[in-house]
Structures are given as structure tokens and as C-alpha cells.
Design a protein around this motif. Sequence first.
Motif: not given
Length: 238
Positions: A184-193, A195-213
Motif C-alpha cells: 500500500n502506497g501514499p495514495n491508498s486509503a490508509g496512507g503508506s504501509d 512495513i513495506c514502504f520506507g518505514g522506520t517505525n510501526l505507525d502504519s501498522y493499524f492504519s494501512s498495513h492490515p488493509y489489502y484485498s
Amino acid sequence: MAIVLSIAGVASALIGSAGTVQAAPARRAQPCGPVMFVVPGWQDGGAQKLLDPAFAPEGANPVRIPYPNSVNDINLYTDVDAGVANLRTALYNLYVTYGCDLNTKVYIVGFSLGALVAGTVLETEPPGRNIQGILFADGRRQPGESNWPGDPGGLVGHLPVPGPGGAGFRPLDGFRYPTLSLCNGPNSAGGSDLICFGGTNLDSYFSSHPYYSFDVATELRIHGEGPYPHNLRNRVIP
């Protein structure tokens, strides 16, 4: 005569009641129906859809690969190692124990922690099989061959020390089999994931990481199956 690997048949044969991969008497090589080995994420993330045959490609029957991924399993390094061992055993059982020939279509699918497991096997499985990989949110996702200019790659790739599943980004040409890697990239509903898009922390773990088809069949129709250049199709979505 072709045999179809049903969920019940393969799951009960490959995975015993204790959650370990079991052996069975060897058989002669023969054509088998397609099978999809699924490695869910931590706490079985993605499992509900990944194990639903309605979302599997080419009529493949999904088979869960067991490994330590519960809330009490917090040593991600040893958890990934256990998953890699179990996935390799499942492949051995498919080709040797059950005698499915090497042309049997095999999908290897992993999400998050399970993508670290699946990606390691896709990098190391001997050549000559008919395998297609699909990774959702791989923490070692490489920035190369991406549809996103300046793609930063996955979180584990940025760590100064080896992370779960290995050190740094997966090298270009690292996969031995065609692998579709989705993030999931910057334009996804929850913003960048992150975990797989340049993170240095886990801030996206609940906002974008779980939301895949987790709809493997649809994702392969959209992005295509291999072969790919460098055995990799690296896609930021959307």
C-alpha cells in the motif's frame, strides 16, 4: 490421471493435529491440480480471505502453512525460521511424499510476517518447479523494479542489523521464481504501509498495513503472472 488437491485432503495430509507438517508414503510422480500454500501474518492476519478458495487463482486449493504467529510468539526471527522450515517441508511432501510432478502449479502466498517466510523460500527453492509467488506487505521489499519513482522499499531493509528473514532489502534477481510483491502506497486509503514502504517505525501498522484485498486471483489478473524481468513485479498500490 490428474488428481485434485482438496483443502481437506492436503491440509490433513500435510498438517497434523499438533500443527506440524506430517510425512506420508512416497508415490510415483504424477500430475496434480494447482495448490496454494498460504503463510498468514502475525495473529493470522489475512488468513480469512487467503484461505478462501473463492479468492484463489486457477481453482487452486489454499493450504495453511503453520508456524508460530500468535500473540505470545514475539521472537520474530525464530518464528520466520520455523515458517520457512514448514513451508519447505510442505513442498517436499508435495513433490516427494505425494509424488506430484514438478509441473504442478504451486502458488506461494505470504502476508507481512508470512511474506518474510514465503519470500525466503521463493529465494532459495531449487529451480525447475512451476511456482508463482505473491507477497503482501513484505518487510524486505526491495525498491528496484517498482512502479513508484523513488520507492524507499521495506522497513526491514532499512534496519542497521539483520531483521526477521535476513539482512537488508531482497536483492534484485534474488527470487528464483516469478514473484508479485504488493504494498500500500501514499495514495491508498490508509496512507503508506510503512512495513513495506520506507518505514522506520510501526505507525502504519493499524492504519494501512492490515488493509489489502488478499484476493490473489484478482491481483494476478491485474498485475499478471510471471515470467517477469528479474523474476519480480514490484507494485505500489494504488
